[in-house]
Design an enzyme around this catalytic site. Structure first.
Site, short mmCIF file in Angstrom:
data_model
loop_
_atom_site.label_atom_id
_atom_site.label_comp_id
_atom_site.label_asym_id
_atom_site.label_seq_id
_atom_site.Cartn_x
_atom_site.Cartn_y
_atom_site.Cartn_z
N LYS A 79 0.85 -1.20 0.00
CA LYS A 79 0.00 0.00 0.00
C LYS A 79 0.88 1.25 0.00
O LYS A 79 1.91 1.29 0.69
CB LYS A 79 -0.90 -0.02 1.24
CG LYS A 79 -1.99 1.05 1.24
CD LYS A 79 -2.90 0.89 2.46
CE LYS A 79 -4.02 1.91 2.47
NZ LYS A 79 -4.90 1.75 3.65
N SER A 154 -9.81 1.77 2.61
CA SER A 154 -8.90 2.46 1.74
C SER A 154 -7.85 1.59 1.05
O SER A 154 -7.25 2.01 0.07
CB SER A 154 -8.20 3.57 2.52
OG SER A 154 -7.37 3.01 3.53
N SER A 178 -10.05 -0.50 6.88
CA SER A 178 -9.42 -0.34 5.56
C SER A 178 -8.68 -1.55 5.01
O SER A 178 -8.28 -1.54 3.85
CB SER A 178 -8.47 0.85 5.57
OG SER A 178 -9.20 2.05 5.49
#
Lengths: 485, 97
Positions: A79, A154, A178
């Site tokens: 990420k 996210s 997330s």
């Protein structure tokens, strides 16, 4: 079976048996990315040169018959809020569009020790603020099961990359859901560890008392492998817990006989899609059939979790994001004849709308005259939410419910109203507020879109949630289905 | 109304943000709705509840005060938008008369 759909253990034995080399495996990953990422758009940055160099070195180690790391040779997505030395790290924000870190996050050092290979940085909602990956400052990511739908967020890029077979695992971060919510939307496994189990050093801070890094994988066993490598104490993170790390892989028995499962009625109540409820109930029947005992319980403060979370997380974010001022790193706006104008122009041009909204909410909650009414009040309610779980865990081993109230929604469907968007996290947020671990594992499909089962555990008892998730997974077939891309 | 447009302007200044007129309108409406929603917490009596700022039972984590190697200056300033002679440059802090 295509190589890109294989489990970590299968890849490991293929590499040991010289079915293919690490360099060939990295090309499998890049070929798959070239084939499908034009549609899925899971990645922001690829590190082809770095990945190929590393693969070459690992092949040399393999030929010398050295002892191999748990994640030997495995291509991974990271990420883009986890800093990677020499590889652009943007948090999907224009304000960090040119940021090139000069050090590695502690989890990156651990992945390297486990001999994994990062192939690229995955897309996300800007600064991890969002539930759909539509808030990326660069482009949205699309759900591999249906490209008209969001992948969740996210960590949407990480979840989509794993689901699409572009990488064998990915790291995400979970502040209010997330990791788990995109795992649920994309039909993969996502684990949020206990707060403090995985070092946050080098994770760009959103809400420091809630953020945790964790794995997104295609199976529960794969999640255990990745967690084994990334968990552990780190002197660079003062909130890192100094606890012994158990052997998560040996915890993966399928024995759940006598296990006590609590199902909060709030998690199967109003606002949760009826077909999602059905899938969760079917999964509970499977666990019951394996000898687990199931009781309905109440977590009475669940209904207060969303406002509590948004006050605490936004307050912490408004403080953490004060550092983006155009001085030491990131993009500086041209305008501004004095320092104050430069700060304001830089931040106004660099941040997207959702980030500005949360900075505003947090600044307001912390400002003189409102601190007691909002921020302090939220911290007190956080105590009540934490106590709800403590009381349940006095009598039960795990808490189970859905991960998200619905399957993945359509792109653009919820962008107009922030409050509607915030409700997607209603079932995941309480876990972050209490600091405990939880895993999302696929438990079926509604209209061709995956549904996730959430298994919540006691602090530092990742072994039990992995065991329950594994037991369920071994008696279901959902993880064997792949999206048609 | 939980928040007025004037308060939104004040908070934007504290947060070092310039908002357009349109943003001021939108944020006033949206923050008002969010704060209204947050007022739900007032249903709970928390007078005798301790706040949780952190879930782990840890306070200060200290180490020996010994010097350790730090990052080289040339690396640290590499990401700065403007720098000169190993120092980071910013626009004037004070306006000249």
């Amino acid at each position: 079976m295509e190589i890109f759909h294989k489990r970590i253990e299968e890849i490991h034995s293929d590499l040991v048996n010289k079915e293919y080399s690490v360099q060939e495996l990295v090309e499998v990953s890049f070929d798959r990315i070239k084939e499908v990422d034009g549609k899925v758009k899971a990645f922001l940055t690829l590190d082809e040169e770095g990945a190929r160099d590393r693969a070459k070195k690992l092949d040399e180690e393999l030929s010398r018959n050295e002892e191999l790391g748990i994640l030997f040779g495995l291509p991974a997505g990271i990420k883009d809020n986890i800093v990677t030395e020499g590889v652009r790290t943007t948090c999907a924000s224009k304000i960090l569009a040119n940021y090139n870190p000069i050090y590695h996050a502690s989890v990156m050092k651990r992945l390297h020790a486990g001999q994994a290979i990062m192939v690229g940085k995955t897309n996300m909602d800007e600064f991890a603020m969002g539930s759909s990956t539509e808030n990326s400052g660069f482009h949205p990511t699309f759900n591999p099961w249906n490209l008209d739908h969001v992948p969740g967020g996210s960590s949407g890029g990480s979840a989509a990359a794993v689901a699409a077979g572009e990488v064998f695992f990915a790291l995400g971060s979970d502040t209010g859901g997330s990791i788990r919510q995109p795992a649920s939307y994309c039909g993969v496994v996502g684990l949020k560890p206990t707060y403090g189990l995985v070092s946050r050093f080098g994770l760009v801070a959103f809400a420091s008392s809630l953020d945790q890094i964790g794995p997104l994988t295609r199976t529960v066993e794969d999640a255990a492998y990745v967690l084994q490598v990334i968990a552990g104490h780190d002197t660079y993170d003062s909130t890192s817990a100094d606890v012994a790390i158990p052997d998560y892989i040996s915890a993966l028995t399928t024995d759940v006989k006598g296990l006590k499962i609590a199902v909060p009625n709030e998690y199967l109540g109003e606002g949760v899609d009826s077909e999602v409820k059905e899938k969760v109930k079917e999964a509970l029947k499977v666990l019951e059939g394996l000898g687990a005992a199931i009781d309905e319980v109440s977590l009475p403060h669940s209904q207060y979790a969303v406002p509590t979370y948004y006050l605490i997380a936004s307050s912490e974010a408004s403080s953490n994001l004060a550092r983006y001022d155009g001085v030491r790193y990131g993009v500086r706006a041209d305008q501004g004849s004095n320092l104050m104008d430069m700060y304001k122009e830089t931040r106004s041009q660099g941040f997207g709308e959702e980030v500005k909204r949360r900075i505003m909410l947090g600044t307001y909650s912390l400002s003189s005259g409102y601190y007691d009414a909002y921020y302090l009040k939220a911290q007190k309610v956080r105590t009540l939410i934490k106590r709800d779980f403590e009381q349940i865990f006095d009598q039960y081993d795990v808490v189970i419910g859905p991960t998200a109230p619905t399957p993945a929604f359509k792109i653009g469907e919820q962008t107009d109203d922030p409050l509607t968007m915030y409700m997607n996290d209603i079932l995941t947020i309480p876990v972050n507020l209490a600091g405990i671990p939880a895993i999302s594992v696929p438990c079926g499909f509604v209209n061709g879109l995956p549904v996730g089962l959430q298994i919540i555990g006691k602090a530092f008892d990742e072994s039990t949630i992995l065991r329950v998730a594994h037991a369920y997974e071994q008696h279901s077939d959902h993880h064997k289905v792949q999206p048609a891309l | 109304m939980a928040i007025s447009k004037k308060e939104v302007e004040h908070v934007a200044n504290l947060a070092r943000l310039n908002l357009t007129d349109e943003e001021k309108e939108t944020f006033t409406k949206q923050l008002d709705a969010i704060l209204e929603f947050a007022n739900k917490l007032n249903e709970l009596d928390t007078e005798y509840v301790e706040p949780t700022s952190h879930v782990l039972p840890i306070s200060n984590v200290l180490r020996e005060d010994e010097d350790r190697p730090s990052l080289p200056v040339e690396d640290v300033i590499k990401n700065a938008p403007d720098h000169e002679d190993g120092l980071i440059k910013v626009p004037a802090v004070l306006e000249s008369e």
